[in-house]
Motif scaffolding. Structure first.
Motif, PDB file in Angstrom:
ATOM      1  N   MET A  26       0.811  -1.166   0.119  1.00  0.00           N
ATOM      2  CA  MET A  26       0.033   0.028   0.038  1.00  0.00           C
ATOM      3  C   MET A  26       1.008   1.170   0.003  1.00  0.00           C
ATOM      4  SD  MET A  26      -2.692   1.616   2.895  1.00  0.00           S
ATOM      5  CE  MET A  26      -3.104   0.126   3.470  1.00  0.00           C
ATOM      6  N   THR A  30      -2.637   6.143  -0.663  1.00  0.00           N
ATOM      7  CA  THR A  30      -3.758   5.265  -0.590  1.00  0.00           C
ATOM      8  C   THR A  30      -4.325   5.005   1.116  1.00  0.00           C
ATOM      9  OG1 THR A  30      -2.995   3.683  -2.083  1.00  0.00           O
ATOM     10  CG2 THR A  30      -4.785   2.680  -0.658  1.00  0.00           C
ATOM     11  N   LEU A  31      -3.507   5.083   1.937  1.00  0.00           N
ATOM     12  CA  LEU A  31      -3.996   5.374   3.527  1.00  0.00           C
ATOM     13  C   LEU A  31      -4.665   6.624   3.655  1.00  0.00           C
ATOM     14  CD1 LEU A  31      -3.963   4.262   6.250  1.00  0.00           C
ATOM     15  CD2 LEU A  31      -1.817   5.169   6.709  1.00  0.00           C
ATOM     16  N   ASN A  43      -8.509   7.159   4.998  1.00  0.00           N
ATOM     17  CA  ASN A  43      -8.749   7.929   6.164  1.00  0.00           C
ATOM     18  C   ASN A  43      -9.865   8.873   5.622  1.00  0.00           C
ATOM     19  OD1 ASN A  43      -6.414   8.934   8.890  1.00  0.00           O
ATOM     20  ND2 ASN A  43      -8.751   9.430   8.540  1.00  0.00           N
ATOM     21  N   LEU A  83      -5.971   2.415  11.446  1.00  0.00           N
ATOM     22  CA  LEU A  83      -5.543   3.398  10.667  1.00  0.00           C
ATOM     23  C   LEU A  83      -4.033   3.930  11.519  1.00  0.00           C
ATOM     24  CD1 LEU A  83      -8.564   5.685  10.519  1.00  0.00           C
ATOM     25  CD2 LEU A  83      -7.248   4.647   8.410  1.00  0.00           C
ATOM     26  N   GLY A 110      -1.337   1.754  10.237  1.00  0.00           N
ATOM     27  CA  GLY A 110      -0.881   2.330   8.964  1.00  0.00           C
ATOM     28  C   GLY A 110      -0.140   3.439   8.988  1.00  0.00           C
ATOM     29  N   TYR A 111      -0.333   4.448   9.762  1.00  0.00           N
ATOM     30  CA  TYR A 111       0.578   5.540   9.943  1.00  0.00           C
ATOM     31  C   TYR A 111       1.823   5.255  10.588  1.00  0.00           C
ATOM     32  CZ  TYR A 111      -3.453   8.346   8.258  1.00  0.00           C
ATOM     33  OH  TYR A 111      -4.285   8.470   7.661  1.00  0.00           O
TER      34      TYR A 111
END
Length: 133
Positions: free
Chosen positions: A1, A5-6, A10, A111, A114-115
């Motif tokens: 990813m 995209t994240l 979000n 989320l 992801g960060y």
């Protein structure tokens, strides 16, 4: 990813919830098993305003290329997601929210992971020059 995209994911989540909290706050509160008095509805709308800001920030930042800006955005959102996960867990465990509150917890955790991934594992996307410092 990709980090882009994240940010888009979000943005979609934040803006979706924002619209619900601003337009039909009582319905959104009832989904989470939260009482729907006038104070709760007002606070839900304020939360909708905050989610509007997060959604717009993440949507507008999707094409940012400045490493310092991307890193600052990722750090701010990671911290926000950790706090959000903590608050949603407390709200669910205390009974203020129904078991549906775990879905909010899950979104914050996913989320946040992801960060964290982009900040600590795949640094090159959010801070290509940071690794050289």
């Amino acid at each position: 990813m990709r980090f882009r995209t994240l940010l888009i994911i979000n943005a979609a989540i934040a803006l979706g919830y924002a619209i619900g909290l601003l337009v039909v706050p009582a319905t959104m509160l009832s989904i989470y098993g939260i009482t729907q008095g006038s104070a709760e509805i007002l606070m839900a709308r304020f939360f909708g305003v905050a989610l509007t800001a997060i959604g717009l920030l993440t949507w507008l930042a999707r094409d940012v290329t400045a490493a310092d800006a991307l890193r600052a955005i990722a750090i701010a959102l990671l911290i926000s997601d950790v706090v959000g996960a903590t608050v949603s867990a407390q709200g669910t465990l205390s009974g203020v929210m129904s078991a549906v509150g775990w879905s909010a917890f899950g979104l914050y955790v996913l989320l946040g992971l992801g960060y964290a991934y982009f900040l600590f594992v795949k640094r090159s996307e959010v801070a290509p020059d940071f690794a050289a410092r």
